[in-house]
Design an enzyme around this catalytic site. Sequence first.
Site, PDB file in Angstrom:
ATOM      1  N   CYS A 180       0.787  -1.070  -0.017  1.00 54.78           N
ATOM      2  CA  CYS A 180      -0.033   0.008  -0.083  1.00 54.78           C
ATOM      3  C   CYS A 180       1.014   1.274   0.007  1.00 54.78           C
ATOM      4  O   CYS A 180       0.618   2.109  -0.781  1.00 54.78           O
ATOM      5  CB  CYS A 180      -0.915  -0.163   1.148  1.00 54.78           C
ATOM      6  SG  CYS A 180      -0.112   0.153   2.767  1.00 54.78           S
ATOM      7  N   HIS A 234      -2.339   1.249   6.983  1.00 52.67           N
ATOM      8  CA  HIS A 234      -2.886   1.188   5.561  1.00 52.67           C
ATOM      9  C   HIS A 234      -2.802   2.570   4.956  1.00 52.67           C
ATOM     10  O   HIS A 234      -3.112   3.336   5.803  1.00 52.67           O
ATOM     11  CB  HIS A 234      -4.220   0.329   5.283  1.00 52.67           C
ATOM     12  CG  HIS A 234      -4.445   0.271   4.096  1.00 52.67           C
ATOM     13  ND1 HIS A 234      -3.923  -0.618   3.227  1.00 52.67           N
ATOM     14  CD2 HIS A 234      -5.529   0.672   3.093  1.00 52.67           C
ATOM     15  CE1 HIS A 234      -4.498  -0.716   2.265  1.00 52.67           C
ATOM     16  NE2 HIS A 234      -5.402   0.177   1.867  1.00 52.67           N
ATOM     17  N   HIS A 252      -6.007   2.288  -3.806  1.00 48.59           N
ATOM     18  CA  HIS A 252      -5.286   1.747  -2.825  1.00 48.59           C
ATOM     19  C   HIS A 252      -4.856   0.429  -3.077  1.00 48.59           C
ATOM     20  O   HIS A 252      -5.553  -0.378  -4.077  1.00 48.59           O
ATOM     21  CB  HIS A 252      -5.674   1.773  -1.387  1.00 48.59           C
ATOM     22  CG  HIS A 252      -7.090   0.703  -1.207  1.00 48.59           C
ATOM     23  ND1 HIS A 252      -7.135  -0.029  -0.139  1.00 48.59           N
ATOM     24  CD2 HIS A 252      -8.393   0.777  -1.815  1.00 48.59           C
ATOM     25  CE1 HIS A 252      -8.374  -0.559  -0.286  1.00 48.59           C
ATOM     26  NE2 HIS A 252      -9.066  -0.274  -1.296  1.00 48.59           N
TER      27      HIS A 252
END
Length: 261
Positions: free
Chosen positions: A162, A214, A226
């Site tokens: 990510c 994240h 993402h």
Amino acid sequence: MENQYGICRVAIAPLRADASDKAEIVSQLLFGDHVEVIQKEERWWLIQNGYDGYEGWMDFRQLSPISQSQFAEMHDCRLFAPKNYNNVLKAQDGSLYHLSTGSNLPFYKDGCCYAGTEKFEVTFEPHNSELADFEKDIESTSKFFQNVPYLWGGRNIFGLDCSGFVQTVFKLLNIKLNRDASQQAEQGELVGFLAECKAGDVAFFDNAEGKIIHVGIMLSNNEIIHSSGKVRIDPIDDEGIYNKELGKYTHKLRIIKRFVE
């Protein structure tokens, strides 16, 4: 040990948590990444990436030596492999290197780049990040990586985690971000409310202990791109990211940051 410096001479080199082929891959170097050598254990060298300060162990044979002045010069590298799947370098022996988007083209001059004393012919038009227009290019640059699979520690076109995804997109747009999501969350300016978001803002998500785990790029105030399973576009609201395939929220929104006013 005197300070030693190197430059990655292969397309992708794993950075590991320890000096072993079995150790976890914590990140990757791409061709042209410049590093400082911190420690040596036989063929394993502990290095620090000159771009983002990230540390890891690597096989020294994937490096070419460079001088301290060349290491410093690489801090200003703005020519990269472009958004393309056919970024080919030709070595002096005629062999080919296939570069991932965002790889540096070190010491580029007259159609060639250099890793230490090795010379490579660049067969494509370099991407100049200084010419990027963030507001105009953020969506197309982000979506170029759509469907690239998730890979822990990945920073390349065939595997991105990510934060590696976000870092690579912003590198192409001439903005330097740190490597991990928790480090990136310390950069930028806070956006107070989701409703105030605009394309290019960066959203961060935490776990039950409050740790940032994240990160993704906002495409609007209700949509995010993402890397989760793959680089994907999902709806987002004040609660977090909603995954339609799973029918539930998968990431809890913590904060949003802005890097370009």
